[in-house]
Design an enzyme around this catalytic site. Sequence first.
Site, mmCIF file in Angstrom:
data_model
loop_
_atom_site.group_PDB
_atom_site.id
_atom_site.type_symbol
_atom_site.label_atom_id
_atom_site.label_comp_id
_atom_site.label_asym_id
_atom_site.label_seq_id
_atom_site.Cartn_x
_atom_site.Cartn_y
_atom_site.Cartn_z
ATOM 1 N N ASP A 167 -8.689 -58.451 -118.486
ATOM 2 C CA ASP A 167 -9.821 -57.635 -118.039
ATOM 3 C C ASP A 167 -11.081 -58.489 -117.935
ATOM 4 O O ASP A 167 -11.862 -58.373 -116.991
ATOM 5 C CB ASP A 167 -10.063 -56.484 -119.015
ATOM 6 N N HIS A 195 -8.058 -50.954 -123.386
ATOM 7 C CA HIS A 195 -7.454 -51.627 -122.233
ATOM 8 C C HIS A 195 -6.914 -50.523 -121.317
ATOM 9 O O HIS A 195 -5.723 -50.268 -121.249
ATOM 10 C CB HIS A 195 -6.345 -52.559 -122.699
#
Length: 356
Positions: A167, A195
């Site tokens: 990410d 996440h």
Amino acid sequence: MAKEPVRVLVTGAAEKTVALVGQIGYALVPMIARGVMLGTDQPVILHMLDIPPAAEALNGVKMELVDAAFPLLKGVVATTDAVEACTGVNIAVMVGGFPRKEGMERKDVMSKNVAIYKSQASALEKHAAANCKVLVVANPANTNALILKEFAPSIPEKNITCLTRLDHNRALGQVSERLNVPVSNVKNVIIWGNHSSTQYPDVNHATLTTSAGEKPVRQIVADDEWLHGEFITTVQQRGAAIIKARKLSSALVLLVTTYVIGSLELRRALGFLWVYTLMGRTMCQLGLFIHSLSLAAMEIGQLCKGVCRLTSCITSACYLNRPPQCLPIDDLSRKKLDLTAEELTEEKALAYSCLT
């Protein structure tokens, strides 16, 4: 003097979905065997765990590893037995997990993954080497890591993490593309929270290296509408966009996996086992176990790294190459943090309900 081999476990546990002999695990094990993860002078013994229906395919992977004659590879354990797979391992990379299928409720998926991670955590607890380090890749990564920690209490909390570095890299890439600059010139973007699609990519502390020195990314972009809108949603939904385009999930996660673990090992002597720094005070992300948050800090608009409002869960945290410092948090950031905190808390409650 030659180094002692490090035992590295890679799991692939998913019903009717063979993660280890799939694109991620299959590509990951030879990278570990040739030294990409732990260095070209570190011998390894690979432990590979998968479900019984994958036993024949798993044996095929072992044959390929033997055929490749990697100089650093000192042994291969290919098994469907968690105890055998976890015995003596120094590093565990948990790739396997149960994917959500059409018609399945969220609790059904969580129940499957709770069972998987409870079983594997119990095996690590009883049979892994002292000070074993664990990286959870399979989604829901934060909650899977939390369950693993719950059932492997002797493994230090700082040694259990989930992979949110991807990410972070996605956020760096979006800023780089927007400004048409090398991605290496962008640093200190932060990913907060789960996440998932509630994660919060934060550029408030990010900088860009220019010929005139370090400049704030927000100042150089000069477009708050993009930073508060398209930038955030693109990073949040990037995984889904890749699946839609490729008809497959992102296999590049394996590159990030090896990149992160190798970097962590190099910093063992510093005591910050789950920290990666490019240089100086560069920030990066990993999912870490957090106990509680100073509410007073929140009220004055400051969030202390390593201290978070999420009670007993795994959250994406930003670390420096020194003990965490406090950073200013604006109103928008607080709202985004609250949103992802709420989701993590709900996931935790759902996961624990599956244990009863």
